[in-house]
Design a protein around this motif. Structure first.
Motif, PDB file in Angstrom:
ATOM      1  N   VAL A 315       0.644  -1.414   0.055  1.00 54.75           N
ATOM      2  CA  VAL A 315       0.226   0.349   0.086  1.00 54.75           C
ATOM      3  C   VAL A 315       1.175   1.393   0.309  1.00 54.75           C
ATOM      4  O   VAL A 315       1.720   1.404   1.075  1.00 54.75           O
ATOM      5  CB  VAL A 315      -0.938   0.441   1.102  1.00 54.75           C
ATOM      6  N   ALA A 316       0.559   2.369  -0.865  1.00 51.71           N
ATOM      7  CA  ALA A 316       0.942   3.131  -0.760  1.00 51.71           C
ATOM      8  C   ALA A 316       0.149   4.451  -0.832  1.00 51.71           C
ATOM      9  O   ALA A 316      -1.190   4.191  -1.440  1.00 51.71           O
ATOM     10  CB  ALA A 316       2.357   3.832  -2.282  1.00 51.71           C
ATOM     11  N   SER A 317       0.556   5.875   0.209  1.00 52.57           N
ATOM     12  CA  SER A 317      -0.580   6.386   0.304  1.00 52.57           C
ATOM     13  C   SER A 317       0.900   7.905  -0.379  1.00 52.57           C
ATOM     14  O   SER A 317       1.484   8.054   0.518  1.00 52.57           O
ATOM     15  CB  SER A 317      -1.202   6.801   1.876  1.00 52.57           C
ATOM     16  N   PHE A 318      -0.166   8.529  -0.228  1.00 49.06           N
ATOM     17  CA  PHE A 318       0.410   9.864  -0.965  1.00 49.06           C
ATOM     18  C   PHE A 318      -0.739  10.842  -0.367  1.00 49.06           C
ATOM     19  O   PHE A 318      -1.849  11.403  -0.506  1.00 49.06           O
ATOM     20  CB  PHE A 318       0.441  10.339  -2.466  1.00 49.06           C
ATOM     21  N   ILE A 418       3.956  13.650   0.930  1.00 48.01           N
ATOM     22  CA  ILE A 418       4.545  12.939   1.797  1.00 48.01           C
ATOM     23  C   ILE A 418       4.235  11.911   0.833  1.00 48.01           C
ATOM     24  O   ILE A 418       2.892  11.883   0.372  1.00 48.01           O
ATOM     25  CB  ILE A 418       3.829  13.494   3.000  1.00 48.01           C
ATOM     26  N   ALA A 419       4.513  10.157   1.300  1.00 48.08           N
ATOM     27  CA  ALA A 419       4.418   9.499   0.307  1.00 48.08           C
ATOM     28  C   ALA A 419       4.424   7.770   2.034  1.00 48.08           C
ATOM     29  O   ALA A 419       5.752   8.315   2.016  1.00 48.08           O
ATOM     30  CB  ALA A 419       5.532   8.575  -0.764  1.00 48.08           C
ATOM     31  N   ASP A 420       4.050   7.773   1.878  1.00 46.72           N
ATOM     32  CA  ASP A 420       3.672   6.936   3.033  1.00 46.72           C
ATOM     33  C   ASP A 420       3.905   5.486   2.680  1.00 46.72           C
ATOM     34  O   ASP A 420       2.894   5.070   1.530  1.00 46.72           O
ATOM     35  CB  ASP A 420       3.105   6.818   4.236  1.00 46.72           C
ATOM     36  N   VAL A 421       4.446   4.139   3.498  1.00 51.83           N
ATOM     37  CA  VAL A 421       4.781   3.175   2.146  1.00 51.83           C
ATOM     38  C   VAL A 421       4.274   1.527   3.485  1.00 51.83           C
ATOM     39  O   VAL A 421       5.085   1.572   4.684  1.00 51.83           O
ATOM     40  CB  VAL A 421       5.983   2.390   1.555  1.00 51.83           C
ATOM     41  N   ALA A 422       3.383   1.172   2.690  1.00 56.21           N
ATOM     42  CA  ALA A 422       2.950  -0.147   3.873  1.00 56.21           C
ATOM     43  C   ALA A 422       3.162  -1.279   3.078  1.00 56.21           C
ATOM     44  O   ALA A 422       2.515  -1.549   2.402  1.00 56.21           O
ATOM     45  CB  ALA A 422       1.711  -0.155   4.637  1.00 56.21           C
ATOM     46  N   LEU A 427       2.720  -4.974   8.165  1.00 55.82           N
ATOM     47  CA  LEU A 427       1.322  -5.163   8.929  1.00 55.82           C
ATOM     48  C   LEU A 427       1.771  -6.545   9.563  1.00 55.82           C
ATOM     49  O   LEU A 427       1.100  -6.156  10.821  1.00 55.82           O
ATOM     50  CB  LEU A 427       0.138  -5.533   8.031  1.00 55.82           C
ATOM     51  N   ASN A 428       2.144  -7.037   9.912  1.00 60.66           N
ATOM     52  CA  ASN A 428       2.362  -8.243  10.561  1.00 60.66           C
ATOM     53  C   ASN A 428       3.056  -8.418  11.336  1.00 60.66           C
ATOM     54  O   ASN A 428       3.436  -8.410  12.547  1.00 60.66           O
ATOM     55  CB  ASN A 428       3.590  -9.248   9.829  1.00 60.66           C
ATOM     56  N   ARG A 429       4.664  -6.096  11.574  1.00 60.66           N
ATOM     57  CA  ARG A 429       4.779  -6.136  12.432  1.00 60.66           C
ATOM     58  C   ARG A 429       4.107  -5.777  13.641  1.00 60.66           C
ATOM     59  O   ARG A 429       4.379  -5.889  14.885  1.00 60.66           O
ATOM     60  CB  ARG A 429       6.098  -5.314  12.146  1.00 60.66           C
ATOM     61  N   HIS A 434      -0.791 -13.205  10.237  1.00 57.94           N
ATOM     62  CA  HIS A 434      -0.312 -14.302   9.516  1.00 57.94           C
ATOM     63  C   HIS A 434       0.431 -13.671   7.972  1.00 57.94           C
ATOM     64  O   HIS A 434      -0.365 -13.597   7.082  1.00 57.94           O
ATOM     65  CB  HIS A 434      -0.417 -15.728   9.534  1.00 57.94           C
ATOM     66  N   GLN A 435       1.337 -14.045   8.167  1.00 54.34           N
ATOM     67  CA  GLN A 435       2.529 -13.659   6.148  1.00 54.34           C
ATOM     68  C   GLN A 435       1.428 -11.939   5.802  1.00 54.34           C
ATOM     69  O   GLN A 435       1.282 -11.636   4.910  1.00 54.34           O
ATOM     70  CB  GLN A 435       2.452 -14.841   5.222  1.00 54.34           C
ATOM     71  N   GLY A 436       2.100 -11.551   7.135  1.00 58.16           N
ATOM     72  CA  GLY A 436       1.060  -9.931   6.723  1.00 58.16           C
ATOM     73  C   GLY A 436      -0.080  -9.279   6.092  1.00 58.16           C
ATOM     74  O   GLY A 436      -0.276  -8.542   5.325  1.00 58.16           O
ATOM     75  N   ALA A 437      -1.368 -10.784   6.411  1.00 58.63           N
ATOM     76  CA  ALA A 437      -2.616 -10.708   5.072  1.00 58.63           C
ATOM     77  C   ALA A 437      -3.042  -9.883   5.870  1.00 58.63           C
ATOM     78  O   ALA A 437      -3.106 -10.374   7.574  1.00 58.63           O
ATOM     79  CB  ALA A 437      -2.896 -11.784   4.851  1.00 58.63           C
ATOM     80  N   PRO A 438      -4.614  -8.978   4.994  1.00 61.26           N
ATOM     81  CA  PRO A 438      -5.403  -8.452   6.563  1.00 61.26           C
ATOM     82  C   PRO A 438      -6.456  -9.508   6.831  1.00 61.26           C
ATOM     83  O   PRO A 438      -7.364  -9.258   7.862  1.00 61.26           O
ATOM     84  CB  PRO A 438      -5.937  -7.345   5.392  1.00 61.26           C
TER      85      PRO A 438
END
Length: 500
Positions: A315-318, A418-422, A427-429, A434-438
């Motif tokens: 996910v990239a947010s601007f 600004i640019a933010d990346v996930a 998400l896992n952190r 499990h495996q960073g899935a929502p």
């Protein structure tokens, strides 16, 4: 009031819901949350003057008079100011072919538009529209989910089936197949691709029909202030009911004696004891880490072995110094050149524009967000083996996504503040998912048929809640409620609710 105590693992929507209903039924209740704030997957965060919402895309049952709205009343979030009605389902935009398909909420209007686009596919279009019309006007968002399966009798099931008898034909046969199978014979492949992505290509047709009907009925909305405010309202409801929550406290083990859960051990070695434990976090983590794989049982093990898991997202947010007043909130963008991410080509991205509320950005500014499915292994290996390459890969994808947005919105690049990346690792952190899935299980026809029980084989006094048990916001919230219904049933006492 009961003298019994309930410990809940996780302060996401399921955990907070379980906490509220636990307190309504008189149990002493404490929630332990890994992160420093509530919400779990329903997360928001600040980047300068912009609010980045990485959680809930839309809400169902947001108008008074539905079963789901009554649940919102019980959890303290049934405020009309929370919800902004959707004006359209979204748009599909093909950059290379300069094509755009807008999906209106009115089904007759949608059917007319689609038949004009592809007269040869009129029979399938009319079939889909007829099914949506049949579903319209029904209170379907949480139909049949008010009680957990374990407490649903055969008579209850027959009663539900009788009420739904006129819709049976739309929930079996070709409608139980995936959207991509349903549209396989369409002449217009561009239109087929659009229909496949009304939700996901793998999900069953009846589920898409239900979503379109709920939207057409005006029962689908955006959260006016994002999921952070929504979550905080449920947290407030829980605390007003005298529930307790401890943040930045990771549960390391569920304590078990004689095959009965009796408490938890935290990462700092602290132990807390209770009569019941509800795991409202990740089931994979619960089974294989917190319980060391001892109580998985054959059915759940088989499900892990055979059922497709949901994929995580990049996910990239601007934060952008411009507005997008006339654009659809939800847009599926077909790329001119695919993005190369590991061994996978990404040919489309989902673009979300937060133009329905002034809560996400200052005046004359906006948040625009792009996301796509990706692979956990790629990002996990990159982050662990070479953090510099991990950072560089994020920057590369942000640049390429922005280049595609530039085609659609010329001049946007220099306006990005600004640019933010996930990544899946992000998400896992924060959630231990499990495996960073929502989500847990993938939204496939098979997985919709495979029910996940709210308890584990051979282990008493532990109940499960969250996105592995029942996906989507309504299902997740109800799973917390259902866990307490099971506790009350075990205690042989009635289940109570209270509204605000």
């Amino acid at each position: 009031m009961s003298s019994k105590k309930v410990i809940i693992i996780g302060a996401g929507l399921a955990g907070l819901s379980a906490g509220c209903y636990s307190r309504m039924n008189g149990y002493a209740t404490r929630i332990y949350e890994h992160h420093s704030k509530p919400g779990g997957v329903a997360a928001c965060w600040r980047r300068g003057e912009y609010l980045i919402d990485g959680g809930i895309h839309f809400m169902m049952g947001s108008q008074n008079g539905t079963d789901l709205y009554n649940i919102y009343r019980q959890l303290g979030v049934a405020d009309p100011a929370n919800f902004i009605p959707m004006k359209s389902y979204g748009s599909f935009i093909d950059i290379e072919g300069s094509r755009q398909l807008d999906i209106p909420l009115n089904i007759s209007e949608l059917a007319l538009d689609l038949k004009m686009l592809s007269p040869a596919d009129a029979p399938l279009i009319e079939d889909l529209a007829t099914a949506v019309t049949a579903f319209s006007g029904k209170d379907l968002a949480i139909y049949g989910q008010m009680n957990p399966p374990e407490l649903t009798s055969g008579l209850d099931k027959l009663t539900d089936m009788w009420k739904m008898r006129k819709l049976f034909k739309y929930m079996s046969g070709k409608y139980a197949k995936s959207m991509q199978d349903y549209t396989a014979g369409m002449q217009n492949r561009w239109l087929a691709k659009c229909l496949n992505n009304l939700f996901t290509p793998q999900c069953p047709v009846w589920f898409v029909i239900m979503l379109l009907a709920i939207a057409a009925d005006g029962q689908m909305s955006y959260l006016a202030k994002g999921c952070k405010d929504f979550v905080r309202q449920i947290e407030k409801r829980y605390k007003d009911l005298n529930g307790e929550v401890t943040y930045s406290s990771t549960v390391e083990k569920i304590l078990v004696r004689d095959d009965c859960a009796f408490g938890v051990r935290l990462a700092d070695g602290t132990e807390d004891y209770a009569d019941y434990v509800i795991s409202a976090g990740d089931i994979h983590n619960t089974v294989f880490h917190l319980l060391d794989g001892k109580y998985i049982g054959k059915k759940l093990q088989n499900k892990f072995d055979t059922c497709e898991l949901s994929r995580p997202y990049f996910v990239a947010s601007f934060g952008v110094k411009r507005t997008f007043e006339n654009e659809s909130v939800f847009n599926t963008l077909i790329l001119k050149q695919p993005l190369q991410v590991g061994n996978r080509e990404i040919r489309q991205i989902f673009v979300r524009i937060f133009n329905y509320s002034n809560h996400f950005a200052p005046k004359d500014k906006s948040v625009i967000q792009a996301e796509f499915e990706t692979e956990w292994e790629y990002w996990d290996n990159l982050r662990q083996k070479d953090p510099n390459k991990y950072a560089a890969e994020k920057e590369r994808l942000v640049s390429e996504i922005l280049a595609n947005l530039e085609i659609l919105y010329p001049g946007i690049s220099p306006l990005v503040e600004i640019a933010d990346v996930a990544t899946p690792c992000t998400l896992n952190r924060y959630t231990l998912n499990h495996q960073g899935a929502p989500e847990g299980w993938g939204l496939t026809s098979q997985n919709f048929k495979e029910e996940t029980r709210r308890s584990l084989e051979g282990l008493s006094n532990l109940y499960l809640a969250g996105h592995w048990v029942s996906g989507g916001v309504p299902g997740v919230i109800l799973s917390g409620r259902q866990a307490i219904q099971l506790v009350c049933a075990k205690e042989k006492k009635p289940f109570f609710t209270r509204t605000t």
